[in-house]
Design an enzyme around this catalytic site. Sequence first.
Site, PDB file in Angstrom:
ATOM      1  N   LYS A   1      -4.652   4.510   9.350  1.00  0.00           N
ATOM      2  CA  LYS A   1      -5.512   5.008   8.279  1.00  0.00           C
ATOM      3  C   LYS A   1      -6.533   5.947   8.901  1.00  0.00           C
ATOM      4  O   LYS A   1      -7.104   5.628   9.942  1.00  0.00           O
ATOM      5  CB  LYS A   1      -6.229   3.816   7.636  1.00  0.00           C
ATOM      6  CG  LYS A   1      -6.381   3.964   6.167  1.00  0.00           C
ATOM      7  CD  LYS A   1      -6.988   2.725   5.537  1.00  0.00           C
ATOM      8  CE  LYS A   1      -7.534   3.091   4.182  1.00  0.00           C
ATOM      9  NZ  LYS A   1      -8.642   2.294   3.768  1.00  0.00           N
TER      10      LYS A   1
ATOM     11  N   SER B   1     -12.349  -3.636  -0.159  1.00  0.00           N
ATOM     12  CA  SER B   1     -12.624  -3.266   1.235  1.00  0.00           C
ATOM     13  C   SER B   1     -14.119  -3.029   1.419  1.00  0.00           C
ATOM     14  O   SER B   1     -14.750  -2.365   0.597  1.00  0.00           O
ATOM     15  CB  SER B   1     -11.909  -1.965   1.604  1.00  0.00           C
ATOM     16  OG  SER B   1     -10.533  -2.132   1.513  1.00  0.00           O
TER      17      SER B   1
ATOM     18  N   ARG C   1       0.867  -1.195   0.000  1.00  0.00           N
ATOM     19  CA  ARG C   1       0.000   0.000   0.000  1.00  0.00           C
ATOM     20  C   ARG C   1       0.896   1.234   0.000  1.00  0.00           C
ATOM     21  O   ARG C   1       1.660   1.458   0.919  1.00  0.00           O
ATOM     22  CB  ARG C   1      -0.907  -0.002   1.231  1.00  0.00           C
ATOM     23  CG  ARG C   1      -1.897   1.137   1.208  1.00  0.00           C
ATOM     24  CD  ARG C   1      -3.122   0.889   2.048  1.00  0.00           C
ATOM     25  NE  ARG C   1      -2.834   0.892   3.472  1.00  0.00           N
ATOM     26  CZ  ARG C   1      -3.711   0.548   4.403  1.00  0.00           C
ATOM     27  NH1 ARG C   1      -4.909   0.145   4.065  1.00  0.00           N
ATOM     28  NH2 ARG C   1      -3.398   0.597   5.670  1.00  0.00           N
TER      29      ARG C   1
END
Length: 524
Positions: free
Chosen positions: A139, A110, A41
């Site tokens: 996050k 997700s 990521r």
Amino acid sequence: MDPIDFSLYLVTDRGLLPQGKSYLESLEQALLGGVTVVQIREKKTDTAEFLEIALQSKALCDRYKVPLIINDRIDIALAVNARGVHLGQSDMPIDVARKLLPKGFLIGISCNTLDEVRRARESQADYVGLASVWDTQTKKLTNVPIGVRGLGVMLEALDGSEVRAVAIGGIKSTNLIRLMHGSVSATNHGLDGVAVVSDIVASHDPKGAAQMLKSIFIACKKSTLSFDGEPRLSREEIIDKAVTIMDGVRSLNPLVHQMTNVVVSNQSANITLAVGASPIMATAPEEMADLAELSDSLLVNIGTLRADSMQGMLKGGYSANAGRKPVVLDPVGVGASEFRKASVKELLDIWQPTVIKGNAGELAALAGSIEVAAKGVDSTGGFKDPVSFVRQLARKERCIVALTGETDYISDGKRVLLLKNGDPLLGKITGSGCMLGSCISSYCAAANTLANEDHREGKLTRGGDFLSATVGAVLTLTIASEFAATREDVHGIGTFLPALIDEVAALQPETIVRLAKVEEAADS
Ligand SMILES: Nc1ncnc2c1ncn2[C@@H]1O[C@H](COP(=O)(O)OP(=O)(O)OP(=O)(O)O)[C@@H](O)[C@H]1O
Ligand SMILES: Cc1ncsc1CCO
């Protein structure tokens, strides 16, 4: 192509690396520790740098035969010949991505809501990342955390499909056991894996961190995904076991840590002594870890909950889980306020109870049902089908549930026992339910100590017979109440309470066997 082992899914984040550790060094150690999937990521990196990182990661993952997934960027995933791509809800739709990607390319998405899970299933995602379980620093959350207990319904929506599911968001070795137990759906659908970021990436020892997470995951997977396995005792055997546990409380004198309300503190401590256990009433978060080690079980009763008591309750249950001590939750008056409701939800998202006990109003509120009303801490009605209700709740919460009232219903999610002892005076005094919580905690403490130690990691207790323990506790209090109510020196609720405490202390196991009114509901 081989099916993917999603057990321990590492999501990278270079921003979290500890000083002195390079990205590739950390990744290799995580792979050595047993990570089974790696997702790269890189939210803020430009294409050239992302590509370089992806190529280096791919070479490393190939060496360990671990599949690589790229977050968001289909072009990079294709360029490095990754095994798959992970999409967000606002990224490219799955059907469009599918057309662009070669056959067999993995697509994950997700999901934060049940609807998103259903849509992912319809669009034939290969896997879903259920996010975010808890608040996380890695996050910025745009949606509310799902919480452990929110995962079960999402997993149920995947019943009968090929879609795999991993959970993500705040998962660490310290909360993984609770996650694994609490997330299983009522249909026994569990997680295929857990996605972890900071617990591995921010660690100075990513290999050790990964090993720890993986061993807990594997142990939990073995020990939680079934209601079966224990021998099914007959009604008579349960009563025998209950009185063995009663004797066990008297001989072992377990220490029962109680966080209870200010109304009943004294009578709860005394009833604990009367059954043969020792109480310690303590609420400070600072002492929870010590007490979890010292004591044999924990009772959490929210009768006079305050914001500052929540810290102790969160830490207490968490420490008891970690120490494999049974935890009893008494959600007193949970339906009375939003504060109580939110607090119980928070507690149950952090730790796993062994037993939940409550009256009909309390358990209805806990289950989100409006079928039964409550007046403060008291219930003002009953369920149309208490047997199904209690079985379902036990399956959902993955613990023993005791629904109290004139008849007590006790379930482990499979079977439901109906206990019909008790004098109506029990319903007239305050705190009979709270005292029952103390008795159940004492009996669970003894059952846990009496159990053959089960050394498998991933168990939240030693594997005691908590169904029989709960039955034993209810029978002790209710049969003692029948003696107390008929005593000549008892004239009403004032004189009933001390007589009840005396009768509990004097009660003999053979009296319970002789007088127990226990029935079993038919299996569903
Ligand atoms: N009418 C009744 N007849 C027989 N037993 C009863 C009756 N009412 C309650 N009990 C018994 O009293 C115990 C506590 O149950 P109850 O449902 O009154 O708890 P509660 O409402 O949580 O109590 P409290 O809030 O006062 O602590 C249970 O063991 C139950 O069997
Ligand atoms: C009356 C009361 N109010 C808060 S706790 C409690 C004790 C019985 O549950």
